[in-house]
Motif scaffolding. Sequence first.
Motif, mmCIF file in Angstrom:
data_model
loop_
_atom_site.group_PDB
_atom_site.id
_atom_site.type_symbol
_atom_site.label_atom_id
_atom_site.label_comp_id
_atom_site.label_asym_id
_atom_site.label_seq_id
_atom_site.Cartn_x
_atom_site.Cartn_y
_atom_site.Cartn_z
ATOM 1 N N ALA A 1 11.679 -1.841 3.876
ATOM 2 C CA ALA A 1 12.753 -0.591 3.490
ATOM 3 C C ALA A 1 12.127 -0.108 2.303
ATOM 4 C CB ALA A 1 14.020 -1.180 3.137
ATOM 5 N N MET A 2 11.462 -0.532 1.450
ATOM 6 C CA MET A 2 10.992 0.002 0.228
ATOM 7 C C MET A 2 9.864 -0.757 -0.408
ATOM 8 S SD MET A 2 14.145 -1.456 -2.048
ATOM 9 C CE MET A 2 14.695 -3.210 -1.963
ATOM 10 N N THR A 3 9.240 -0.039 -1.406
ATOM 11 C CA THR A 3 7.789 -0.806 -1.766
ATOM 12 C C THR A 3 8.326 -1.626 -3.087
ATOM 13 O OG1 THR A 3 7.602 1.140 -3.411
ATOM 14 C CG2 THR A 3 6.518 1.285 -1.716
ATOM 15 N N ALA A 4 7.506 -2.361 -3.350
ATOM 16 C CA ALA A 4 7.695 -3.469 -4.573
ATOM 17 C C ALA A 4 8.179 -2.661 -5.953
ATOM 18 C CB ALA A 4 6.329 -4.247 -4.917
ATOM 19 N N ASN A 5 7.426 -1.396 -6.352
ATOM 20 C CA ASN A 5 7.715 -0.715 -7.138
ATOM 21 C C ASN A 5 9.349 -0.198 -7.078
ATOM 22 O OD1 ASN A 5 5.559 -1.087 -8.736
ATOM 23 N ND2 ASN A 5 4.519 0.566 -7.715
ATOM 24 N N GLU A 6 9.799 0.182 -5.944
ATOM 25 C CA GLU A 6 11.037 0.826 -6.066
ATOM 26 C C GLU A 6 11.945 -0.361 -6.206
ATOM 27 O OE1 GLU A 6 10.348 4.244 -2.610
ATOM 28 O OE2 GLU A 6 10.856 2.220 -1.893
ATOM 29 N N TRP A 7 11.793 -1.761 -5.744
ATOM 30 C CA TRP A 7 12.841 -2.517 -5.787
ATOM 31 C C TRP A 7 12.810 -2.994 -7.230
ATOM 32 C CZ3 TRP A 7 12.200 -7.746 -7.849
ATOM 33 C CH2 TRP A 7 13.263 -8.552 -7.664
ATOM 34 N N ILE A 8 11.597 -3.064 -7.929
ATOM 35 C CA ILE A 8 11.546 -3.464 -9.469
ATOM 36 C C ILE A 8 12.500 -2.363 -10.047
ATOM 37 C CG2 ILE A 8 10.209 -3.892 -11.435
ATOM 38 C CD1 ILE A 8 8.187 -4.937 -9.564
ATOM 39 N N SER A 9 12.318 -0.916 -9.869
ATOM 40 C CA SER A 9 13.056 -0.219 -10.581
ATOM 41 C C SER A 9 14.626 -0.008 -10.293
ATOM 42 C CB SER A 9 12.574 1.390 -9.984
ATOM 43 O OG SER A 9 12.716 1.789 -8.787
ATOM 44 N N GLY A 10 15.042 -0.934 -9.649
ATOM 45 C CA GLY A 10 16.473 -1.136 -9.488
ATOM 46 C C GLY A 10 17.109 -0.585 -7.847
ATOM 47 N N LEU A 11 16.466 -0.214 -7.023
ATOM 48 C CA LEU A 11 16.757 0.284 -5.834
ATOM 49 C C LEU A 11 17.008 -0.866 -4.777
ATOM 50 C CD1 LEU A 11 17.254 2.930 -4.171
ATOM 51 C CD2 LEU A 11 14.710 2.498 -3.284
ATOM 52 N N ASP A 12 18.226 -0.634 -4.135
ATOM 53 C CA ASP A 12 18.509 -1.921 -3.245
ATOM 54 C C ASP A 12 18.382 -0.990 -1.867
ATOM 55 O OD1 ASP A 12 20.613 -3.691 -5.271
ATOM 56 O OD2 ASP A 12 18.754 -4.061 -4.656
ATOM 57 N N LYS A 13 18.074 -1.453 -0.490
ATOM 58 C CA LYS A 13 18.220 -1.006 0.524
ATOM 59 C C LYS A 13 18.212 -2.155 1.635
ATOM 60 C CE LYS A 13 15.469 3.296 0.385
ATOM 61 N NZ LYS A 13 14.549 4.077 0.901
ATOM 62 N N GLY A 14 19.141 -1.814 2.647
ATOM 63 C CA GLY A 14 19.182 -2.888 3.678
ATOM 64 C C GLY A 14 18.019 -2.845 4.556
ATOM 65 N N PRO A 15 17.843 -3.900 5.739
ATOM 66 C CA PRO A 15 16.541 -3.947 6.236
ATOM 67 C C PRO A 15 16.584 -2.646 7.195
ATOM 68 C CG PRO A 15 18.234 -5.586 7.015
ATOM 69 C CD PRO A 15 18.856 -4.952 5.955
ATOM 70 N N VAL A 16 15.290 -2.373 7.723
ATOM 71 C CA VAL A 16 14.907 -1.352 8.694
ATOM 72 C C VAL A 16 15.408 -2.046 9.963
ATOM 73 C CG1 VAL A 16 13.366 0.144 9.792
ATOM 74 C CG2 VAL A 16 13.510 -0.080 7.301
ATOM 75 N N MET A 17 16.250 -1.347 10.907
ATOM 76 C CA MET A 17 16.635 -1.995 12.111
ATOM 77 C C MET A 17 16.018 -1.723 13.248
ATOM 78 S SD MET A 17 19.224 -3.736 10.512
ATOM 79 C CE MET A 17 20.327 -4.575 11.826
ATOM 80 N N MET A 18 15.958 -2.392 14.156
ATOM 81 C CA MET A 18 14.956 -2.326 15.498
ATOM 82 C C MET A 18 15.978 -2.625 16.832
ATOM 83 S SD MET A 18 11.921 -5.125 15.637
ATOM 84 C CE MET A 18 11.415 -4.710 16.971
ATOM 85 N N SER A 19 15.536 -2.233 17.926
ATOM 86 C CA SER A 19 16.240 -2.589 19.200
ATOM 87 C C SER A 19 15.277 -3.779 19.729
ATOM 88 C CB SER A 19 16.532 -1.579 20.081
ATOM 89 O OG SER A 19 17.065 -2.093 21.280
ATOM 90 N N LEU A 20 15.875 -4.495 20.482
ATOM 91 C CA LEU A 20 14.953 -5.598 21.275
ATOM 92 C C LEU A 20 14.870 -5.291 22.667
ATOM 93 C CD1 LEU A 20 16.761 -8.787 19.647
ATOM 94 C CD2 LEU A 20 14.482 -7.792 19.006
ATOM 95 N N ARG A 21 15.262 -4.047 23.028
ATOM 96 C CA ARG A 21 15.401 -3.690 24.409
ATOM 97 C C ARG A 21 13.635 -3.507 24.522
ATOM 98 N NH1 ARG A 21 17.999 -0.976 28.430
ATOM 99 N NH2 ARG A 21 19.816 -0.992 27.129
ATOM 100 N N PRO A 22 13.206 -4.057 25.682
ATOM 101 C CA PRO A 22 11.758 -3.911 26.148
ATOM 102 C C PRO A 22 11.179 -2.509 26.012
ATOM 103 C CG PRO A 22 12.750 -5.510 27.221
ATOM 104 C CD PRO A 22 13.900 -5.014 26.443
ATOM 105 N N GLY A 23 10.233 -2.445 25.329
ATOM 106 C CA GLY A 23 9.596 -1.048 25.419
ATOM 107 C C GLY A 23 10.316 -0.022 24.266
ATOM 108 N N SER A 24 11.025 -0.427 23.601
ATOM 109 C CA SER A 24 11.691 0.468 22.354
ATOM 110 C C SER A 24 10.912 0.225 21.334
ATOM 111 C CB SER A 24 13.139 -0.007 22.284
ATOM 112 O OG SER A 24 13.272 -1.146 21.800
#
Length: 528
Positions: A378-401
């Motif tokens: 969701a972010m780079t190491a520098n973004e996290w060190i600077s104080g940014l918090d983001k949740g995970p990038v989500m994905m679908s488990l549907r085959p082919g998606s």
Amino acid sequence: MTWRPQYRSSKYRHVFGKPATKENCYDGVPITRSVHDNQLCAANPRFIAVITECAGGGSFLVLPVHHTGKVDPHHPKVSGHRGNVLDIKWNHFNDFCIASCSEDATVKIWEIPEHGVLKTITVPWKELQGHSRRVGLIEWHPTANNIIFSTGYDYQVMVWKLDVPEQVIKNPVRSISVHSDVVLSMSFNTDGSKLATSCKDKKMRVIDPRTGTILQETNCKSHKASKVLFLGNLKMLLSTGNSRWNHRQIALWDQEDLSQPSYSEDLDGSSGVLFPFYDPDTHMLYIAGKGDGNIRYYEISPEKPYVHYLAEYRSHLPQKGMGVMPKRGLDVCSCEIFRFYKLVTIKSLIEPLSMIVPRRSESYQEDIYPMTAGNKPAMTANEWISGLDKGPVMMSLRPGSKVDTYVELGLKKSPMESTEMHNSRSQPGLSQLIQRLETKDGNGRKESHPTLLLPSTEENGSSASHVSNGQLDSPHCSPPKTENELRQMFYKQQEEIRKMRELLNQKDVRIKQLELEIKNVRNSQAPL
């Protein structure tokens, strides 16, 4: 006393464990005889890694997932440590990158070739030198790329940044010195803004991983925790350990108040360490004991009684350690919702164990496979060190998606992001990128939902829209024009429908319970 029915509606009531056949196991693996209480095994959709026994130094074996059957006793290994390897973890965002820590007081990051380990690997990609004593645990940050945490017998928790040109890194980003004894386990919450630890001093702590400050600390003397785990977005912690009477015990805690557990249950009087595994997508908790052959599994709810026992998988083969396959590596066509890799030392065997939801249809079951964390940071190491918090990038488990482009953003923002927010007045739609939707559930509590971001038409798009409850929130947004946008809206609507159906089922069960109670009261008051 009124009678209450014990039935509880759940689509996971009949989940069962299905061990792999002999030809689908990994046979002849020289599993380590180390007594260190770690999982000793790690898996991803491409490879499975296991710590092995060797004479002099330390090594681990990396096998392709489909390379089952008898393992060549001379199979090449990853062996660059001078002491026994104690823990291994795959990078969440790179299936060819694995970290290991050892009794030689180092952490090493290894690059695995695409076709597997064809010859012994002795030179790591990165070597982290900072601990003064052996390193017992490592943990990758769940959303930031190239950030790894390590802790050892010097009582330090060290934060490392890997995207630097040096091959040997001697200075961690931060060293956290708040523990008075050996750290037994580490766990991150969903966006990686909090780190929970259990320590040999019988205390659990919730720590800010950037500053190292203690946010919460236990003072409970009736529970000695050995492993601790964040339960997804439920704002709860689960710990396994021992009670005052030395019974194996699980306990549930409010992450904002660790003074007393919200729930505790004694399991048995065995002595093996309990390994907890939690699936935030299905809200199922699995408890596996070291030296046991059984695995208990429960369903967790945000309301009392919190923990609902489902069933127990039983086997006569005791496990020394356990590996877990990420959700994106499961077989969705067979309704597999979790997969363990049991290390059976007495037979030099790695046995895959699939947890299956019994369904008659062989088609994709969308109700048991909600959007899950993908393999994109969701972010780079520098973004996290600077104080940014983001949740995970989500994905679908549907085959082919493909990985869907929406993330759950944290509430903390970096100074740079605050400046961008100030400038966003001249950029319509940019503020929507950090908007969180708040709704109220049936009990009147506020509940946050991640914003669904639609892909922008430009690489640095000046406008972005989000979808909530299947509708475009912005009146200026046009209907979806691409198949990908339409698919995202469809998945979101299906998820909302599923949640509403679950809520209706719970209400129906509660209505039946109340009707039975009223009937029992009337019968007890009726004249004989």
